[in-house]
Scaffold this motif. Structure first.
Motif, PDB file in Angstrom:
ATOM      1  N   ILE A  84       0.662  -1.213   0.161  1.00 35.50           N
ATOM      2  CA  ILE A  84      -0.110   0.021   0.161  1.00 35.50           C
ATOM      3  C   ILE A  84       0.904   1.359   0.002  1.00 35.50           C
ATOM      4  CG2 ILE A  84      -1.991   1.106   1.337  1.00 35.50           C
ATOM      5  CD1 ILE A  84      -2.249  -1.636   2.649  1.00 35.50           C
ATOM      6  N   PHE A  86       0.099   4.950   1.069  1.00 35.56           N
ATOM      7  CA  PHE A  86      -0.895   5.571   1.505  1.00 35.56           C
ATOM      8  C   PHE A  86      -0.968   6.950   0.945  1.00 35.56           C
ATOM      9  CE2 PHE A  86       0.379   2.670   4.522  1.00 35.56           C
ATOM     10  CZ  PHE A  86      -0.626   1.984   5.044  1.00 35.56           C
ATOM     11  N   ASN A  88      -1.261   9.596   2.829  1.00 41.80           N
ATOM     12  CA  ASN A  88      -0.300  10.653   3.444  1.00 41.80           C
ATOM     13  C   ASN A  88       0.998   9.665   3.681  1.00 41.80           C
ATOM     14  OD1 ASN A  88      -2.422  12.283   4.191  1.00 41.80           O
ATOM     15  ND2 ASN A  88      -3.007  10.947   5.904  1.00 41.80           N
ATOM     16  N   PRO A  89       2.054  10.544   3.654  1.00 40.66           N
ATOM     17  CA  PRO A  89       3.506   9.644   3.615  1.00 40.66           C
ATOM     18  C   PRO A  89       3.246   8.919   5.030  1.00 40.66           C
ATOM     19  CG  PRO A  89       3.673  11.792   2.978  1.00 40.66           C
ATOM     20  CD  PRO A  89       2.373  11.733   3.266  1.00 40.66           C
ATOM     21  N   SER A  90       4.078   7.765   4.987  1.00 38.46           N
ATOM     22  CA  SER A  90       3.789   6.801   5.990  1.00 38.46           C
ATOM     23  C   SER A  90       5.408   6.336   6.392  1.00 38.46           C
ATOM     24  CB  SER A  90       2.952   5.638   6.141  1.00 38.46           C
ATOM     25  OG  SER A  90       3.486   4.862   5.028  1.00 38.46           O
ATOM     26  N   LEU A  91       6.425   7.350   6.289  1.00 38.91           N
ATOM     27  CA  LEU A  91       7.618   7.165   6.657  1.00 38.91           C
ATOM     28  C   LEU A  91       7.927   7.694   7.987  1.00 38.91           C
ATOM     29  CD1 LEU A  91       9.157   7.978   3.190  1.00 38.91           C
ATOM     30  CD2 LEU A  91       8.999   5.797   4.065  1.00 38.91           C
ATOM     31  N   ASP A  92       8.895   6.807   8.746  1.00 36.00           N
ATOM     32  CA  ASP A  92       9.354   7.606   9.935  1.00 36.00           C
ATOM     33  C   ASP A  92      10.530   8.342   9.858  1.00 36.00           C
ATOM     34  OD1 ASP A  92      10.392   8.013  12.382  1.00 36.00           O
ATOM     35  OD2 ASP A  92       9.881   6.150  13.037  1.00 36.00           O
ATOM     36  N   PRO A  93      10.307   9.597   9.913  1.00 35.31           N
ATOM     37  CA  PRO A  93      11.171  10.785   9.625  1.00 35.31           C
ATOM     38  C   PRO A  93      12.527  10.662  10.370  1.00 35.31           C
ATOM     39  CG  PRO A  93       9.296  11.745  10.693  1.00 35.31           C
ATOM     40  CD  PRO A  93       9.001  10.397  10.469  1.00 35.31           C
ATOM     41  N   ASN A 100      14.022   2.383   7.504  1.00 33.13           N
ATOM     42  CA  ASN A 100      12.457   2.150   7.136  1.00 33.13           C
ATOM     43  C   ASN A 100      12.115   1.060   6.391  1.00 33.13           C
ATOM     44  OD1 ASN A 100      10.312   4.651   7.727  1.00 33.13           O
ATOM     45  ND2 ASN A 100      12.186   5.699   7.010  1.00 33.13           N
TER      46      ASN A 100
ATOM     47  N   ARG B  15      12.172   0.738  17.322  1.00 33.06           N
ATOM     48  CA  ARG B  15      11.868   2.013  16.511  1.00 33.06           C
ATOM     49  C   ARG B  15      11.332   3.122  17.813  1.00 33.06           C
ATOM     50  NH1 ARG B  15       6.718   3.592  15.376  1.00 33.06           N
ATOM     51  NH2 ARG B  15       6.842   5.765  14.616  1.00 33.06           N
ATOM     52  N   ASP B  88       0.807   8.853  10.876  1.00 36.67           N
ATOM     53  CA  ASP B  88       2.352   8.671  10.105  1.00 36.67           C
ATOM     54  C   ASP B  88       2.718   6.972  10.227  1.00 36.67           C
ATOM     55  OD1 ASP B  88       3.120   7.726  12.533  1.00 36.67           O
ATOM     56  OD2 ASP B  88       5.128   8.941  12.718  1.00 36.67           O
ATOM     57  N   PHE B  89       3.463   6.716  10.485  1.00 37.85           N
ATOM     58  CA  PHE B  89       4.101   5.440  10.234  1.00 37.85           C
ATOM     59  C   PHE B  89       3.302   4.215  10.760  1.00 37.85           C
ATOM     60  CE2 PHE B  89       7.193   2.204  11.133  1.00 37.85           C
ATOM     61  CZ  PHE B  89       8.000   2.264  10.002  1.00 37.85           C
ATOM     62  N   GLN B  91       0.233   3.468  10.136  1.00 36.06           N
ATOM     63  CA  GLN B  91      -0.461   2.986   8.840  1.00 36.06           C
ATOM     64  C   GLN B  91       0.209   1.676   8.555  1.00 36.06           C
ATOM     65  OE1 GLN B  91      -2.274   6.242   6.364  1.00 36.06           O
ATOM     66  NE2 GLN B  91      -0.246   7.023   6.942  1.00 36.06           N
TER      67      GLN B  91
END
Lengths: 318, 261
Positions: A84, A86, A88-93, A100, B15, B88-89, B91
């Motif tokens: 998927i 998404f 909205n971005p779903s990365l961990d900044p 990631n 994490r 955020d993440f 999801q």
């Protein structure tokens, strides 16, 4: 049924405290390897449908099969077969691009956990390097993702979602907020991935030109399906093609009589005649019968956007 | 399969811990409160009431604040799942093929690690201000502190399952934690409370956590019966029961609410 990786039958969803169904009896099928575009205005029920198909939201009624597995009974198995991207971005900044990806790979049971990249398996390193190369992120993959541009983030999300070789990739408005160049780039990469892996792509987008290349389109409005077919079928269900012609003001009446004699459906707007035709041959017949001297002549194919807007508009009137 | 499960828990916990280490303002904030509580409150209580109660009130406050900080830190850490899932993440975590229990378990482990990192800071502060802490007490208290973290996290899970948004979490948090801090005897002994507060104190999970940590810390101290409310076995029984119920019921409810919107 054989070739379908997604089968949706009479799907309904009503949110708590809502008086209307967000998705109201939708049925469609998606074939294996297809680029499928799911279109509709804001609030039409696109994201609701995608959330249900990706198992994050429970449906109210109806049947859904993903990869021939019934949705309610095989959630975990289905999740391992889909990827998927998404809205909205779903990365961990806080993590680097590679971290990631590592997180994703461990969650999907592909590799064992290690707090350091250098302790990861050779196979993992090779796969990351290959995918990074495919989207042009070779040098940035070890940078924290908060330093990434919008386009780079999307590319990283695509690599990540391809790590577990999903059979279906859901793309929920993947190019929103990207500049035209990044958009085009992204689509080139997506096309490349599709050719290489044969993955089925389920796309929602507001950019209708992106859906032009789809093999199959469904349009949803107010929770109901209002169109289902190939881009050509959808366009021709609205009008197909048209000719635009113009003459000097004093000849307008004469031109109109000639057009009427051909029996074609037409509209007059701003001293311009718009004639709806079914194809090039009919256009030639019509032109042959027009004797008035024209000052302007053009033939246009209706774009998907024209058709889409018309379908949505007609729905609004009914 | 088992190896997978451990890997999944490890990476979710890893994490969370990494996120804590990179969040400098959170690190500073988590140390300021305990220092103020122990330093100011403990000292003034000791100089005013210390002689009357017959035991060291700074040390009493220290053990209370230590248990309370760990409990609260891991609770609020778990509640961050609400915020995460909105933007955020998470999801990404929720669509992965791992079970909901694994997600919660990973979060519990991760937030417990974060809380334990804070414990190191608080204990160091205690040693710097020369509280009478023996090496034996330090070692024996570690399992109790781990239990405090896990219980706090479990309490977070049950709160999480009943909250719909970050806003409601922020609104309800002070109401749930402030009364508990005072009712559970973090700062002062709660042996003589009016009956209605005594009831509240006894249904507050933090009471048993604080009491258990003190029970271990003061185990071979003559003031044990003065500083604790219940015998160790009773604390442990109540805590185990809460852990079991909070985690199972919380996860079931959380998953159901999550999908049945």
């Amino acid at each position: 049924m054989d070739n379908n990786v997604i089968v949706v039958e009479n799907l309904k969803k009503s949110y708590k405290k809502a008086d209307k169904n967000a998705v109201d009896g939708v049925s469609f099928q998606v074939k294996k390897g297809e680029l499928f575009a799911f279109l509709g205005p804001n609030g039409a029920g696109k994201t609701t449908t995608i959330s249900i198909l990706t198992t994050t939201l429970a449906k109210t009624s109806g049947k859904v099969f993903i990869n021939k597995m019934e949705l309610d009974k095989n959630q975990s198995a289905i999740r391992s077969k889909i990827g998927i991207i998404f809205q909205n971005p779903s990365l961990d900044p806080n993590l680097t691009g590679e971290e990631n990806i590592r997180f994703h790979s461990v969650l999907y049971g592909l590799y064992s956990f290690s707090p350091m990249y250098r302790f990861m398996s050779e196979d993992y390193k090779k796969k990351v390097a290959n995918l990074a190369k495919l989207v042009g992120l070779e040098t940035d993959i070890f940078q924290p993702t908060k330093k990434y541009s919008g386009g780079m983030k999307r590319k990283l999300e695509i690599i990540r979602s391809m790590m577990h070789s999903p059979e279906i990739l859901f793309l929920d408005e993947p190019t929103v907020g990207l500049d035209p160049e990044s958009r085009r780039n992204l689509w080139e990469y997506l096309e490349g991935i599709r050719k290489e892996t044969g993955v089925t792509m389920f796309l929602t987008t507001h950019y209708l030109d992106e859906a032009e290349d789809a093999e199959h389109i469904c349009i949803i409005n107010k929770g109901k399906l209002v169109a289902d077919g190939t881009p050509d079928e959808i366009k021709s269900s609205v009008t197909g093609e048209f000719i635009i012609m113009k003459t000097v003001p004093e000849k307008m009446k004469e031109l109109q009589t000639e057009i009427e004699r051909t029996g074609v459906r037409y509209e007059e707007e701003n001293n311009l005649f718009k004639l709806y035709i079914s194809g090039g041959e009919q256009a030639q017949d019509i032109i042959r019968n027009i004797k008035v001297k024209l000052t302007f002549l053009d033939m246009k194919r209706i774009t998907l956007e024209d058709a889409y807007l018309k379908i949505i508009k007609e729905e609004l009137l009914t | 399969m088992k190896q997978h499960l451990l890997d999944e828990i490890a990476i979710i916990a890893y994490r969370d811990f990494l996120k804590f280490l990179k969040d400098k303002s959170r690190i500073i904030a988590t140390f300021i409160f305990p220092v103020v509580f122990i330093g100011v409150l403990g000292n003034s209580l000791q100089s005013n009431l210390g002689k009357g109660v017959g035991f060291n009130l700074i040390l009493f406050t220290f053990t209370g604040v230590l248990a309370q900080t760990l409990f609260q830190s891991s609770s609020s850490g778990i509640i961050s799942l609400i915020e995460d899932r909105e933007n955020d993440f998470s999801q990404e975590i929720f669509v992965s093929p791992i079970s909901r229990y694994t997600i919660i378990l990973g979060k519990v482990v991760g937030e417990s690690l974060v809380a334990l990192a804070q414990a190191i800071g608080i204990i160091t502060f205690g040693l710097i201000i020369r509280l009478p802490i023996s090496f034996g007490q330090l070692i024996s208290i570690i399992p109790a502190l781990i239990l405090a973290c896990i219980t706090g996290a479990a309490f977070g899970v049950i709160l999480l399952s009943n909250l719909s948004s970050q806003r409601s979490a922020n609104q309800i948090f002070p109401f749930i934690f402030f009364p508990q801090i005072f009712l559970s005897g973090v700062f002062v002994p709660i042996r003589s409370l009016p009956w209605y507060l005594a009831i509240l104190a006894r249904i507050s999970p933090l009471t048993y956590v604080v009491d258990f940590v003190r029970g271990i810390f003061y185990h071979s101290d003559p003031s044990l019966t003065q500083v604790t409310l219940f015998p160790l076995w009773l604390d442990l029984l109540v805590i185990s029961g809460m852990l079991f119920i909070f985690i199972i019921a919380g996860t079931v409810m959380f998953t159901r609410n999550e999908r049945n919107r």
